[in-house]
Motif scaffolding. Structure first.
Motif, PDB file in Angstrom:
ATOM      1  N   ILE A  10      33.584  47.333  48.067  1.00 30.67           N
ATOM      2  CA  ILE A  10      33.559  46.152  47.803  1.00 30.67           C
ATOM      3  C   ILE A  10      33.545  46.073  46.357  1.00 30.67           C
ATOM      4  CG2 ILE A  10      31.271  44.840  47.420  1.00 30.67           C
ATOM      5  CD1 ILE A  10      32.107  45.634  50.237  1.00 30.67           C
ATOM      6  N   VAL A  11      33.957  44.318  45.590  1.00 31.95           N
ATOM      7  CA  VAL A  11      34.153  44.382  44.629  1.00 31.95           C
ATOM      8  C   VAL A  11      33.790  43.456  44.103  1.00 31.95           C
ATOM      9  CG1 VAL A  11      36.766  45.380  44.436  1.00 31.95           C
ATOM     10  CG2 VAL A  11      36.556  43.542  44.752  1.00 31.95           C
ATOM     11  N   SER A  12      33.638  43.235  43.080  1.00 34.00           N
ATOM     12  CA  SER A  12      32.764  41.460  42.268  1.00 34.00           C
ATOM     13  C   SER A  12      33.168  41.286  41.102  1.00 34.00           C
ATOM     14  CB  SER A  12      31.192  42.250  42.371  1.00 34.00           C
ATOM     15  OG  SER A  12      31.132  42.633  41.093  1.00 34.00           O
ATOM     16  N   VAL A  13      33.054  40.241  40.755  1.00 32.79           N
ATOM     17  CA  VAL A  13      33.956  39.258  39.374  1.00 32.79           C
ATOM     18  C   VAL A  13      32.213  38.559  39.201  1.00 32.79           C
ATOM     19  CG1 VAL A  13      34.578  37.253  38.631  1.00 32.79           C
ATOM     20  CG2 VAL A  13      35.337  38.845  40.556  1.00 32.79           C
ATOM     21  N   THR A  14      31.407  39.119  37.569  1.00 31.88           N
ATOM     22  CA  THR A  14      30.248  38.582  36.972  1.00 31.88           C
ATOM     23  C   THR A  14      30.832  37.326  36.665  1.00 31.88           C
ATOM     24  OG1 THR A  14      29.159  40.303  37.745  1.00 31.88           O
ATOM     25  CG2 THR A  14      28.333  38.618  36.535  1.00 31.88           C
ATOM     26  N   TRP A  31      33.075  40.860  47.570  1.00 29.88           N
ATOM     27  CA  TRP A  31      33.807  40.870  49.106  1.00 29.88           C
ATOM     28  C   TRP A  31      34.436  42.190  49.666  1.00 29.88           C
ATOM     29  CZ3 TRP A  31      35.159  38.590  44.190  1.00 29.88           C
ATOM     30  CH2 TRP A  31      36.439  38.973  44.214  1.00 29.88           C
ATOM     31  N   ARG A  32      34.826  42.074  50.113  1.00 31.29           N
ATOM     32  CA  ARG A  32      35.665  43.612  50.462  1.00 31.29           C
ATOM     33  C   ARG A  32      36.781  44.012  50.033  1.00 31.29           C
ATOM     34  NH1 ARG A  32      37.212  44.843  56.404  1.00 31.29           N
ATOM     35  NH2 ARG A  32      37.727  46.730  55.890  1.00 31.29           N
ATOM     36  N   SER A  37      42.847  43.997  44.458  1.00 33.35           N
ATOM     37  CA  SER A  37      40.923  43.712  44.149  1.00 33.35           C
ATOM     38  C   SER A  37      41.498  42.626  42.863  1.00 33.35           C
ATOM     39  CB  SER A  37      40.378  43.971  43.857  1.00 33.35           C
ATOM     40  OG  SER A  37      40.379  45.242  44.627  1.00 33.35           O
ATOM     41  N   PHE A  38      41.939  42.280  42.255  1.00 39.31           N
ATOM     42  CA  PHE A  38      42.031  41.090  41.324  1.00 39.31           C
ATOM     43  C   PHE A  38      43.465  41.356  40.280  1.00 39.31           C
ATOM     44  CE2 PHE A  38      38.091  44.043  40.475  1.00 39.31           C
ATOM     45  CZ  PHE A  38      37.101  42.055  41.056  1.00 39.31           C
ATOM     46  N   GLY A  39      43.735  39.857  39.979  1.00 36.50           N
ATOM     47  CA  GLY A  39      44.849  39.592  39.581  1.00 36.50           C
ATOM     48  C   GLY A  39      44.856  40.324  37.734  1.00 36.50           C
ATOM     49  N   ARG A  57      43.092  35.481  40.665  1.00 36.58           N
ATOM     50  CA  ARG A  57      43.991  35.692  42.054  1.00 36.58           C
ATOM     51  C   ARG A  57      42.912  37.117  42.654  1.00 36.58           C
ATOM     52  NH1 ARG A  57      49.223  35.123  43.547  1.00 36.58           N
ATOM     53  NH2 ARG A  57      49.806  34.405  41.806  1.00 36.58           N
ATOM     54  N   THR A  58      42.997  36.836  43.732  1.00 37.22           N
ATOM     55  CA  THR A  58      41.958  37.545  44.111  1.00 37.22           C
ATOM     56  C   THR A  58      42.606  38.796  45.977  1.00 37.22           C
ATOM     57  OG1 THR A  58      40.735  36.130  45.285  1.00 37.22           O
ATOM     58  CG2 THR A  58      39.458  37.413  43.139  1.00 37.22           C
ATOM     59  N   TRP A  59      42.695  39.879  45.368  1.00 30.77           N
ATOM     60  CA  TRP A  59      43.079  40.076  47.113  1.00 30.77           C
ATOM     61  C   TRP A  59      41.255  40.507  48.222  1.00 30.77           C
ATOM     62  CZ3 TRP A  59      45.810  40.500  43.134  1.00 30.77           C
ATOM     63  CH2 TRP A  59      47.059  39.656  43.382  1.00 30.77           C
ATOM     64  N   ARG A  60      41.606  40.581  49.057  1.00 30.23           N
ATOM     65  CA  ARG A  60      40.234  40.785  50.345  1.00 30.23           C
ATOM     66  C   ARG A  60      40.802  41.138  51.620  1.00 30.23           C
ATOM     67  NH1 ARG A  60      38.068  36.155  53.112  1.00 30.23           N
ATOM     68  NH2 ARG A  60      38.918  34.822  52.605  1.00 30.23           N
ATOM     69  N   ARG A  61      39.918  41.844  52.055  1.00 31.29           N
ATOM     70  CA  ARG A  61      40.005  42.519  53.550  1.00 31.29           C
ATOM     71  C   ARG A  61      39.175  40.879  54.296  1.00 31.29           C
ATOM     72  NH1 ARG A  61      43.658  45.463  53.564  1.00 31.29           N
ATOM     73  NH2 ARG A  61      43.354  47.895  52.736  1.00 31.29           N
ATOM     74  N   VAL A  62      39.896  40.218  55.481  1.00 34.50           N
ATOM     75  CA  VAL A  62      39.335  39.867  55.572  1.00 34.50           C
ATOM     76  C   VAL A  62      38.214  40.144  57.561  1.00 34.50           C
ATOM     77  CG1 VAL A  62      40.053  37.417  57.609  1.00 34.50           C
ATOM     78  CG2 VAL A  62      41.282  37.619  55.962  1.00 34.50           C
TER      79      VAL A  62
END
Length: 114
Positions: A10-14, A31-32, A37-39, A57-62
């Motif tokens: 689990i990653v997050s942005v604040t 998100w997962r 995960s992040f650019g 830019r982000t990467w996530r699992r669907v």
């Protein structure tokens, strides 16, 4: 200011003003995570010298699928509040232009009222 967190899957942005980022009750979005995960950059959209939107830019699992999705995530910033307003698949035609247009709209509209 932007704070990135990666807790494994689990990653997050604040996103919050520097003076208040530690007081924020929860992340702006989470998100997962997948891949990086992040650019490496944040594109800020300013109005009168104040950040009003951002593109990251982000990467996530669907869902439960192991497929990796790379996106340009668009955030609106309304004073001390920020929200995820959408994303653009990086493989879409003119993805950077589409994300920038969405960010310009977000900068003018701010976060939706709850």
């Amino acid at each position: 200011m932007v704070r990135f967190a990666d807790e494994g899957n689990i990653v997050s942005v604040t996103i919050a003003p520097r003076s208040g980022i530690e007081k924020v009750s929860g992340p702006t979005a989470q998100w997962r995570g997948a891949g990086k995960s992040f650019g490496g950059k944040v594109q800020w959209i300013m109005r009168a010298g104040v950040p009003r939107a951002a593109v990251i830019r982000t990467w996530r699992r669907v869902d439960d699928d192991e497929k990796e999705l790379q996106e340009l995530s668009v955030f609106a910033i309304s004073g001390a509040n920020a929200c995820l307003v959408g994303s653009v698949d990086v493989h879409a035609d003119k993805a950077n232009d589409a994300a920038l247009a969405r960010a310009q709209q977000a900068a003018n509209a701010g976060c939706p009222r709850k």
